[in-house]
Design an enzyme around this catalytic site. Structure first.
Site, PDB file in Angstrom:
ATOM      1  N   GLU A 289      15.914 -29.576 -30.758  1.00  0.00           N
ATOM      2  CA  GLU A 289      15.827 -28.260 -30.183  1.00  0.00           C
ATOM      3  C   GLU A 289      15.261 -28.420 -28.872  1.00  0.00           C
ATOM      4  O   GLU A 289      14.101 -27.946 -28.457  1.00  0.00           O
ATOM      5  CB  GLU A 289      14.693 -27.360 -30.799  1.00  0.00           C
TER       6      GLU A 289
ATOM      7  N   GLU B  66      17.758 -28.121 -40.041  1.00  0.00           N
ATOM      8  CA  GLU B  66      16.458 -27.309 -40.369  1.00  0.00           C
ATOM      9  C   GLU B  66      16.706 -25.851 -40.985  1.00  0.00           C
ATOM     10  O   GLU B  66      17.389 -25.279 -40.059  1.00  0.00           O
ATOM     11  CB  GLU B  66      15.702 -27.359 -39.203  1.00  0.00           C
TER      12      GLU B  66
HETATM   13  O1  IFM Z   1       8.258 -27.466 -37.252  1.00  0.00           O
HETATM   14  C1  IFM Z   1       9.260 -26.739 -36.457  1.00  0.00           C
HETATM   15  C2  IFM Z   1      10.160 -28.085 -35.935  1.00  0.00           C
HETATM   16  O2  IFM Z   1       9.480 -28.973 -35.545  1.00  0.00           O
HETATM   17  C3  IFM Z   1      11.192 -27.809 -35.151  1.00  0.00           C
HETATM   18  N1  IFM Z   1      11.929 -26.564 -35.766  1.00  0.00           N
HETATM   19  C4  IFM Z   1      11.231 -25.433 -36.199  1.00  0.00           C
HETATM   20  C5  IFM Z   1      10.188 -26.069 -37.133  1.00  0.00           C
HETATM   21  C6  IFM Z   1       9.267 -24.821 -37.829  1.00  0.00           C
HETATM   22  O3  IFM Z   1       8.671 -24.217 -36.869  1.00  0.00           O
END
Ligand code: IFM
Length: 456
Positions: free
Chosen positions: A177, A365
């Site tokens: 990200e 994710e």
């Molecule tokens: O915990 C985070 C992760 O580190 C990056 N993506 C979003 C998740 C939830 O906020």
């Protein structure tokens, strides 16, 4: 209505996605390892940023987290017991190179060798993220992502990782990200290293784009058969009204949140037309950078949790746009105040799939934080189950509609350190008591196991 809406709850399981669909679960080093200052590890920017006053809810720090450093065998055994075939985790740069460059910390290397070997011994495929926001503090003191030298520092780190672990790790993600670690860390100043404004944000963006491409090239040069990607946060953006101003504001936020990092890597340049604040990024682009920015990713990781509703405002500098929080809109939301909006993941897969240069998409994710209650050693987290099942239906819908989606990883394995929110939001399929480090598999963990086995 798409086909999958006719699949009953009982019939809806992993087998509907085909045999080659990739299933997994995700974690990251700074959020789970703990052990921040032992066995030679150097400090990361999050180790020290979290110690600053009022930066993190309740004064929490990632120093202990869920102690994956000490509990990795137990956690990998849990992954195995849930029949999850792929595990995504990250390497802490300052654990293996305490100063970011130069001297190697052998105990750090040994740790990741143990983790990788433990995965393989349990038939779990390791997927490694190279950078999940924990920049070595020593490099931050030299300007961090705002210093173009980071291309050399990062190259040294990536080369070390691929030469050390590449004999066993075939799946690599370069950055996690980049929009979040540059935006929150260098523009808003709410994440480490806490810088504010455009001055450092714009070079940080450009250098992250260069590093994501450089990292991919290094890995491919070392191991041609490696599967390389990078992961991108994305939120489905909708305007608050049909007014031309709200629609334009939504387009600006979409360019910022969803397009800023993927488009230059595909040779499309930065979305400057939609986002004039990017105009000044040109001063950081050197001759030849257009080629250096290109990344031939084997897959693109997308990380979606919600949608954002955007309205025009003159009060926000540069953007003239604001996100209307879910609680203000009075819609169903998670502990993070993120609207539960399963169609968002469909829309983001569709959007990413529409780029001809994107070969394959994996949801690296997706998950939710809810208030979990332990009763008699059980955590009946029905809301999380409903969330996952609702989003997975949309992933299936996207696949049925022919979009290039080929995998899905839940965030997260265990409850962990959720950045500025500390330990309050719990995302895990596995509950962690942070006092005792005791683990309890939540009902959502058992649900995922059944889903993977072919039973709802
Ligand atoms: O915990 C985070 C992760 O580190 C990056 N993506 C979003 C998740 C939830 O906020």
């Amino acid at each position: 209505m798409s086909k999958n809406h006719s699949i009953t709850e009982e019939q809806f399981h992993s087998k509907n996605f085909g045999d080659d669909f990739i299933w997994g679960i995700s974690a990251s080093a700074p959020q789970s390892e703990g052990a921040h200052n032992i066995d030679g590890k150097g400090f990361s920017i999050w180790d020290t940023f979290s110690e600053r006053r009022k930066k993190i809810l309740n004064g929490d720090t990632p120093h202990h987290a869920s102690q994956f450093y000490h509990h990795y065998k137990q956690d990998i055994a849990i992954i195995k017991s849930l029949h999850i075939p792929n595990f995504r985790f990250s390497i802490s740069w300052s654990r293996i190179l305490p100063n970011g460059i130069g001297a190697i910390n052998q105990p750090g290397i040994d740790f990741y060798n143990r983790v990788i070997d433990e995965c393989l011994a349990n038939n779990i495929v390791p997927w490694v993220t190279l950078y999940h926001w924990d920049l070595p503090l020593a490099l931050s003191h030299k300007g961090g992502w705002a210093n173009r030298e980071i291309i050399h520092w990062f190259s040294e780190y990536v080369t070390l990782c691929i030469r050390t672990f590449g004999d066993r790790v075939k799946h690599w993600m370069i950055l996690n990200e980049p929009m979040v670690f540059t935006g929150a860390g260098y523009f808003l100043g709410v994440h480490a290293p806490g810088e504010k404004g455009l001055k450092k944000f714009l070079p940080a963006v450009h250098h992250a784009v260069l590093c994501q491409a450089t990292g991919a090239k290094i890995i491919k040069n070392e191991i041609a058969i490696a599967e390389v990607g990078s992961t991108f946060s994305c939120s489905y953006i909708t305007p608050n009204s049909n007014s031309a101003k709200d629609i334009a504001a939504a387009n600006r936020i979409d360019a910022l949140l969803n397009r800023l990092f993927i488009e230059p890597s595909l040779g499309m340049g930065y979305p400057i037309n939609e986002l004039p604040l990017l105009k000044k990024i040109e001063r950081y682009i050197k001759p030849g950078d257009e080629n250096l920015m290109l990344a031939d990713f084997d897959f693109v990781g997308i990380q979606n949790y919600t949608r954002e509703v955007v309205a025009h405002t003159y009060l926000v500098p540069y953007l003239q746009a604001k996100v209307i929080p879910a609680n203000k809109r009075k819609v169903y939301h998670t502990t993070m105040d993120w609207e539960v909006y399963p169609e968002a993941i469909y829309e983001m897969i569709k959007k990413m799939s529409s780029y001809s240069g994107v070969k394959k998409i994996i949801v690296t994710e997706n998950g939710a934080a809810f208030h979990d209650e332990e009763q008699n050693e059980k955590i009946n987290d029905e809301e999380r189950i409903n969330y996952l099942s609702g989003y997975l239906r949309q992933v299936h819908h996207a696949k049925a509609d022919g979009h290039k989606i080929s995998g899905y990883f839940v965030w997260a394995l265990t409850d962990n350190f959720e950045w500025t929110e500390g330990y309050y939001p719990r995302f895990g399929l596995v509950h962690v008591n942070f006092e005792t480090q005791k683990r309890i598999i939540k009902q959502s963990g058992w649900w995922y196991k059944n889903f993977l086995n072919g039973k709802e």
